[in-house]
Design an enzyme around this catalytic site. Sequence first.
Site, PDB file in Angstrom:
ATOM      1  N   ARG A  69      92.888  40.676  12.759  1.00 56.30           N
ATOM      2  CA  ARG A  69      92.499  41.458  11.572  1.00 56.30           C
ATOM      3  C   ARG A  69      93.586  41.485  10.510  1.00 56.30           C
ATOM      4  NH1 ARG A  69      87.792  44.094  12.059  1.00 56.30           N
ATOM      5  NH2 ARG A  69      87.187  44.504  14.192  1.00 56.30           N
ATOM      6  N   ARG A  99      83.004  44.442   7.888  1.00 51.64           N
ATOM      7  CA  ARG A  99      84.283  44.249   8.578  1.00 51.64           C
ATOM      8  C   ARG A  99      85.039  45.565   8.572  1.00 51.64           C
ATOM      9  NH1 ARG A  99      85.590  40.430  11.626  1.00 51.64           N
ATOM     10  NH2 ARG A  99      87.778  40.769  11.145  1.00 51.64           N
ATOM     11  N   HIS A 117      77.649  53.601   2.393  1.00 54.41           N
ATOM     12  CA  HIS A 117      77.259  53.681   3.798  1.00 54.41           C
ATOM     13  C   HIS A 117      75.837  54.232   3.876  1.00 54.41           C
ATOM     14  CE1 HIS A 117      77.767  54.001   8.102  1.00 54.41           C
ATOM     15  NE2 HIS A 117      77.201  55.201   8.011  1.00 54.41           N
ATOM     16  N   THR A 180      66.653  51.564  -1.875  1.00 57.47           N
ATOM     17  CA  THR A 180      66.279  51.772  -3.289  1.00 57.47           C
ATOM     18  C   THR A 180      67.186  52.840  -3.920  1.00 57.47           C
ATOM     19  OG1 THR A 180      64.604  53.425  -2.776  1.00 57.47           O
ATOM     20  CG2 THR A 180      63.841  51.149  -2.934  1.00 57.47           C
ATOM     21  N   GLN A 181      67.570  53.816  -3.124  1.00 54.29           N
ATOM     22  CA  GLN A 181      68.469  54.860  -3.636  1.00 54.29           C
ATOM     23  C   GLN A 181      69.906  54.350  -3.737  1.00 54.29           C
ATOM     24  OE1 GLN A 181      67.348  57.827  -4.852  1.00 54.29           O
ATOM     25  NE2 GLN A 181      65.421  56.728  -4.482  1.00 54.29           N
ATOM     26  N   GLU A 182      70.297  53.514  -2.774  1.00 56.19           N
ATOM     27  CA  GLU A 182      71.649  52.932  -2.838  1.00 56.19           C
ATOM     28  C   GLU A 182      71.847  52.203  -4.161  1.00 56.19           C
ATOM     29  OE1 GLU A 182      73.125  50.792   0.608  1.00 56.19           O
ATOM     30  OE2 GLU A 182      71.651  51.731   1.906  1.00 56.19           O
TER      31      GLU A 182
HETATM   32  C1  GAR Z   1      73.405  48.492   2.827  1.00 63.11           C
HETATM   33  O1  GAR Z   1      72.396  49.308   3.340  1.00 63.11           O
HETATM   34  C2  GAR Z   1      74.754  49.167   2.999  1.00 63.11           C
HETATM   35  O2  GAR Z   1      74.707  50.564   2.830  1.00 63.11           O
HETATM   36  C3  GAR Z   1      75.069  48.810   4.420  1.00 63.11           C
HETATM   37  O3  GAR Z   1      74.655  47.483   4.565  1.00 63.11           O
HETATM   38  C4  GAR Z   1      73.577  47.231   3.669  1.00 63.11           C
HETATM   39  C5  GAR Z   1      73.938  46.032   2.832  1.00 63.11           C
HETATM   40  O4  GAR Z   1      72.873  45.627   2.041  1.00 63.11           O
HETATM   41  N1  GAR Z   1      76.469  48.977   4.696  1.00 63.11           N
HETATM   42  C6  GAR Z   1      76.940  49.294   5.897  1.00 63.11           C
HETATM   43  O5  GAR Z   1      76.230  49.460   6.861  1.00 63.11           O
HETATM   44  C7  GAR Z   1      78.443  49.432   5.954  1.00 63.11           C
HETATM   45  N2  GAR Z   1      78.847  50.062   7.161  1.00 63.11           N
HETATM   46  P1  GAR Z   1      73.112  44.645   0.811  1.00 63.11           P
HETATM   47  O6  GAR Z   1      73.936  43.483   1.348  1.00 63.11           O
HETATM   48  O7  GAR Z   1      71.725  44.201   0.424  1.00 63.11           O
HETATM   49  O8  GAR Z   1      73.822  45.425  -0.256  1.00 63.11           O
END
Ligand code: GAR
Length: 197
Positions: A69, A99, A117, A180-182
């Site tokens: 790492r 990662r 997250h 969709t909210q992200e």
């Molecule tokens: C998203 O839901 C993000 O929140 C999650 O992975 C997805 C990526 O989607 N992240 C994690 O789980 C981090 N621990 P995307 O590649 O379409 O943005």
Amino acid sequence: MKNIVILISGGGSNMAAIVKTAQRERWVEKYGARVAAVISNKADAPGLQFASAQGIVTEVLEHKAYSDREAFDAALAQLIDRYDSPGQPVLVLLAGFMRILTPGFVNRYAGRLVNIHPSLLPAFSGLHTHQRAIDAGCKVAGATVHLVTAELDHGPILAQAAVPVLPGDTADALSARVLTQEHLIYPQAIAGLLRKT
Ligand code: GAR
């Protein structure tokens, strides 16, 4: 110019949402900020195609090529630091970057390393968040944008959004609703940070 570097491992839909919002809201003119590069630890991450189609520099740094790492994170930091501008350190966004980062890496970018997250932290840090929320009988689920600290999925919360968990939900159905909210809260949280810097 303040450079933003986005780290992805897969689909990159959050990265795409940030790029589109930056274009629509004219972040270059408003904040002097631009998405300068998208870096993936996987060569086949679909998000890379979207980024290069937008004229954004893409880089692949495969973690498998590094012995541990520390070595991977050191190479990643070297790549990222190329985007520092005089007096304007790069802003680093984790967008589905799967990662775990070393404390050394996290400390180097303290205050300018952001993650999204797919849960309402501090609930359900780690993996399989949607299935765990369903199994726990949660009535709401959601996503959290937070500054990254050395402890996994912790750190000051910048934004959250909640969605209902519906009867009969599968992890995929819930994930799509949360996503969709992200796509709304991540770009807005970053705009909020840019306004302050
Ligand atoms: C998203 O839901 C993000 O929140 C999650 O992975 C997805 C990526 O989607 N992240 C994690 O789980 C981090 N621990 P995307 O590649 O379409 O943005």
